[in-house]
Design a protein around this motif. Structure first.
Motif, short mmCIF file in Angstrom:
data_model
loop_
_atom_site.label_atom_id
_atom_site.label_comp_id
_atom_site.label_asym_id
_atom_site.label_seq_id
_atom_site.Cartn_x
_atom_site.Cartn_y
_atom_site.Cartn_z
N THR A 1 0.91 -1.21 0.15
CA THR A 1 0.08 -0.14 0.03
C THR A 1 0.77 1.22 0.22
O THR A 1 2.07 1.25 0.66
N ALA A 2 0.51 2.23 -0.74
CA ALA A 2 1.19 3.42 -0.66
C ALA A 2 0.30 4.62 -0.92
O ALA A 2 -0.78 4.52 -1.78
N VAL A 3 0.51 5.93 -0.49
CA VAL A 3 -0.14 7.27 -0.69
C VAL A 3 1.01 8.03 -1.17
O VAL A 3 2.10 8.36 -0.47
N GLN B 1 0.00 11.89 2.40
CA GLN B 1 0.00 11.19 3.61
C GLN B 1 -0.30 12.04 4.82
O GLN B 1 -0.17 13.23 5.02
N GLY B 2 -0.82 11.08 5.72
CA GLY B 2 -1.08 11.62 7.01
C GLY B 2 -2.52 12.23 7.13
O GLY B 2 -2.93 12.87 8.10
N ASN B 3 -3.27 12.05 6.37
CA ASN B 3 -4.74 12.46 6.20
C ASN B 3 -5.75 11.39 6.15
O ASN B 3 -6.94 11.80 5.69
N GLY B 4 -5.51 10.40 6.24
CA GLY B 4 -6.83 9.54 6.61
C GLY B 4 -6.67 8.45 5.21
O GLY B 4 -7.82 7.50 5.22
N GLY C 1 -4.37 6.26 3.92
CA GLY C 1 -4.12 5.10 4.10
C GLY C 1 -5.00 4.22 4.90
O GLY C 1 -5.19 3.23 4.88
N ARG C 2 -5.65 5.08 5.87
CA ARG C 2 -6.61 4.22 6.70
C ARG C 2 -7.91 3.63 5.94
O ARG C 2 -8.45 2.53 6.11
N SER D 1 7.10 -1.59 5.94
CA SER D 1 8.18 -0.66 5.72
C SER D 1 8.63 0.12 6.85
O SER D 1 7.92 -0.42 8.27
N ASP E 1 8.31 3.07 7.60
CA ASP E 1 7.51 4.22 7.62
C ASP E 1 6.72 4.14 9.01
O ASP E 1 5.88 3.19 9.04
N ARG F 1 1.99 2.33 12.74
CA ARG F 1 0.90 2.84 13.63
C ARG F 1 -0.48 2.23 12.85
O ARG F 1 -1.37 1.72 13.59
N ARG F 2 -0.70 2.29 11.70
CA ARG F 2 -1.93 1.97 10.95
C ARG F 2 -2.51 0.51 11.41
O ARG F 2 -3.20 -0.01 11.57
#
Ligand SMILES: CC(C)(COP(=O)(O)OP(=O)(O)OC[C@H]1O[C@@H](n2cnc3c(N)ncnc32)[C@H](O)[C@@H]1OP(=O)(O)O)[C@@H](O)C(=O)NCCC(=O)NCCS
Length: 289
Positions: free
Chosen positions: A85-87, A92-95, A97-98, A119, A121, A126-127
């Motif tokens: 998965t990647a954004v 990034q950091g705006n939801g 990925g969630r 990775s 990251d 955290r996710r």
């Protein structure tokens, strides 16, 4: 922003490649290493393969019609796996990925086990922890194989694997992780340099090697896994850097083989698991786990 299923098209697989390249380059800002053409080809082929085998497990996020993120997951018998998965860094950091992860986890409902190679990251760690995965810190071995240390190795009757071995490979995987790789072997056989198989009275195992990288290894005992890894590392061409990743403390046999052959050990990333311990005579691949 909308999410839609990924398709096995030129445009979608190219979007996966581009987002992936941007996201992973941003993780190692000083690095000049770029993916090789073969890695790009594999990246796109894998996206197309998973979009076909698991259409409900592969998602693309679009902002104003432009792809900004993706997640590729698959169900293999009782195991759910997140292949990648990647954004895009600026999103990034705006939801995003969630939301992508939630869609892929939906696809994994009913699977008792889950596996992700994580990775470096901290957003990714955290996710996955928030999604209930146990994070097992992993090690990486790399360097030039010390040829002189190979001399005292005992003979292991290894031969090159083919599609004729697929039932054997699936049996080993079911014993270790309750789930076969199934259709993924076709793609690995096409893209990785060689498949090594050993099948003796004392044990069975297999391993994919691509250049210097050990991609996936599974065996019926730690002893056999260690001998097979040694054999695979012996086949890394001279002058090519060897690499073995995603080794947890439960795969110490791999660390010992690497150290004996002069490789360097360092920590890197995690193996995120749900409903299972790290399969011990086993090394997951980043690509198909
Ligand atoms: C990992 C990745 C896919 C997550 O996508 P994302 O859109 O950034 O994820 P989200 O915004 O949904 O979640 C990120 C979480 O990390 C937090 N976070 C943001 N920046 C962070 C940082 N520098 N350190 C730690 N946590 C951070 C966010 O607050 C959020 O947590 P919260 O939802 O509990 O508040 C994306 O960051 C990425 O592409 N990373 C590079 C490629 C990669 O590592 N892919 C994963 C392969 S396993």
């Amino acid at each position: 922003m909308i999410l839609r299923q990924l398709r096995d098209t030129e445009a979608d697989t190219e979007a996966v490649r581009e987002i992936s390249r941007a996201a992973f380059s941003a993780l190692t800002p000083g690095s000049t290493r770029r993916p090789t053409e073969a890695e790009d080809v594999f990246q796109r082929a894998r996206a197309g393969h998973l979009a076909t085998s698991d259409p409900q497990g592969c998602w693309l996020a679009l902002q104003d019609g432009v792809p900004i993120g993706f997640a590729l997951s698959a169900r293999r018998e009782s195991l759910w796996l997140l292949a990648l998965t990647a954004v895009l860094p600026e999103y990034q950091g705006n939801g995003v990925g969630r939301l992508l992860l939630e869609r892929t986890l939906e696809h994994g409902r009913g699977c008792l086990r889950g596996m992700i190679t994580v990775s470096v990251d901290p957003r990714a760690a955290r996710r996955y922890r928030k999604a209930g995965f146990t994070l097992h810190p992993t090690m990486k071995l790399s360097g030039q194989v010390d040829r002189s240390a190979l001399l005292d190795a005992g003979e292991l009757p290894v031969h090159r694997g083919t599609t004729g071995h697929l039932h054997l490979l699936d049996s080993i995987d079911r014993r270790l992780r309750d789930a076969a790789h199934g259709v993924d072997h076709g793609l690995m056989l096409r893209h990785y340099e060689e498949l090594l198989v050993v099948d003796t009275m004392t044990g069975t195992g297999y391993c994919y090697r691509d250049g210097g990288t050990i991609k996936l290894l599974a065996a019926t005992s730690r002893h056999m896994a260690a001998r097979l890894l040694r054999e695979a590392l012996a086949r890394v061409p001279e002058g090519t850097e060897a690499k073995v990743e995603w080794i947890t403390a439960e795969q110490e046999w791999a660390v010992d083989v690497g150290l004996d052959l002069g490789l360097t050990v360092e920590n890197r990333g995690y193996l995120a698991l749900r409903g299972m311990r790290p399969p011990a005579p086993y090394l997951p691949s980043g690509g198909f786990l």
